[in-house]
Design a protein around this motif. Structure first.
Motif, short mmCIF file in Angstrom:
data_model
loop_
_atom_site.label_atom_id
_atom_site.label_comp_id
_atom_site.label_asym_id
_atom_site.label_seq_id
_atom_site.Cartn_x
_atom_site.Cartn_y
_atom_site.Cartn_z
N THR A 289 2.20 4.51 34.26
CA THR A 289 3.37 3.78 33.81
C THR A 289 3.44 3.70 32.28
O THR A 289 2.41 3.73 31.59
N GLY A 290 4.65 3.55 31.76
CA GLY A 290 4.86 3.39 30.33
C GLY A 290 4.19 4.48 29.51
O GLY A 290 4.22 5.66 29.86
N HIS A 291 3.57 4.06 28.41
CA HIS A 291 2.85 4.99 27.54
C HIS A 291 1.36 5.05 27.92
O HIS A 291 0.56 5.58 27.13
N GLY A 292 1.02 4.52 29.08
CA GLY A 292 -0.38 4.47 29.49
C GLY A 292 -1.11 5.80 29.49
O GLY A 292 -2.22 5.90 28.95
N PRO A 293 -0.54 6.86 30.09
CA PRO A 293 -1.28 8.13 30.14
C PRO A 293 -1.66 8.68 28.77
O PRO A 293 -2.80 9.07 28.54
#
Length: 337
Positions: A289-293
């Protein structure tokens, strides 16, 4: 900022997920939390560790480009800078593609920066954006066949005052055939470059020709690289021929130096992507999710950078050493007082 310091320290101690970072924070003693600058509670000035939910929320939201530049190394003084992309396979969800990350790494094995390639586009459109913030004067930028683009060559030489060494394979059939038809039989000088690792032995035979009429911006030399690979387990052999275009003249780059430059492109696969996969299990990570990766990948690259700066050539062994004193050694490694 304290949450990011917690995340940096925990990943350097071997944490692979938000849950593991949160667990590390919950178990951190008061003096460690004080060094990390976490908030205080009550009149007794007790330090409070950020929760797993807080860690997840902040890492998912923080600007990935800013974090990558903040935690990356400075490329000034580097001989080469390799650019290559990698997909975080575990981030694929509900038909959405996996996060694809484009990174740049110096010949010393230090990650400079990375960015996420937007969905429905490819690495080509992100190449200039990745490198624009950095002073690359005199640095030779290498990239795989996808980036053998005339626009990239002009950008590097004219805008960044850098050099380029771009691989050409059969995916660019016209250019490949033009390079294939050059008078290679007249080239008597060859350089042999041999390496062994990851279950295979490889010999690369490098020849170089000066060119002055190639329809490619600033091209001065073309190298032909014939790769002979042997699988150490099965004995199976294979052969591949690729070409490399560069603006470096024969005086600036002999076949031996070209071999070193070309090998630096392979190095990013070996010293960054392979390490993040095998040591940090990046492809198994379910962060999506989001900028997590991309931010988790940046934290892993930062840990690798710091371990290499400290002299660790085996990152897995370096992480084990950090884990023996997980609340002091990682903080010392990243330079916290």
């Amino acid at each position: 900022m304290s949450v990011l310091l917690v995340a940096c320290s925990a990943v350097t101690a071997g944490a692979r997920s938000f849950t593991a970072i949160g667990q590390w924070a919950r178990n951190a003693p008061q003096d460690t939390l004080a060094r990390l600058g976490t908030r205080t509670a009550s009149a007794f000035q007790v330090r409070v560790a950020p929760s797993t939910a807080t860690i997840r929320r902040i890492i998912n939201r923080v600007c990935p480009g800013g974090l990558a530049d903040l935690l990356g190394c400075d490329p000034v003084g580097a001989d080469t800078l390799a650019v290559d992309g990698k997909s975080a396979r575990g981030s694929r969800r509900d038909g959405a593609p996996a996060a694809h990350l484009l990174a740049a790494m110096t010949d010393a094995g230090q990650t400079v920066t990375q960015l996420r390639v937007p969905d429905k586009t490819n690495e080509i459109s992100c190449f200039a954006g990745l490198l624009t913030p950095f002073d690359l004067a005199g640095v030779t930028v290498t990239a795989d066949a996808l980036h053998a683009q005339r626009g990239h060559a002009r950008f590097l030489v004219e805008d960044k005052r850098a050099h380029y060494a771009l691989t050409v394979k059969k995916n660019q059939a016209g250019l490949y055939e033009r390079l294939h038809s050059l008078p290679w039989k007249q080239v008597s000088t060859k350089f042999y470059d041999r390496t062994e690792g990851h279950g295979r032995k490889e010999t690369r035979v490098v020849q170089a020709l000066t060119v002055d009429d190639l329809d490619f911006p600033h091209a001065a030399q073309v190298a032909r690289v014939v790769r002979h690979r042997t699988c150490l387990k099965t004995g199976k052999r294979s052969r591949e021929t690729v070409y490399v275009i560069t603006d470096l003249t024969s005086r600036q780059a002999s076949p031996q130096r070209l071999a070193k430059i070309i090998r630096s492109q392979w190095t990013i696969e070996n010293r960054l992507h392979f390490v993040r996969d095998t040591t940090f299990a990046e492809d198994a990570s379910k962060v999506h999710t989001g900028h997590g990766p991309e931010n988790m990948a940046t934290l892993r690259s930062f840990a690798i950078n710091q371990l290499r700066i400290a002299g660790h050539t085996n990152i897995a062994a370096g992480l084990r050493e950090m884990s023996y004193e997980p609340f002091t050694r990682p903080l010392a490694l990243i330079g916290l007082p």
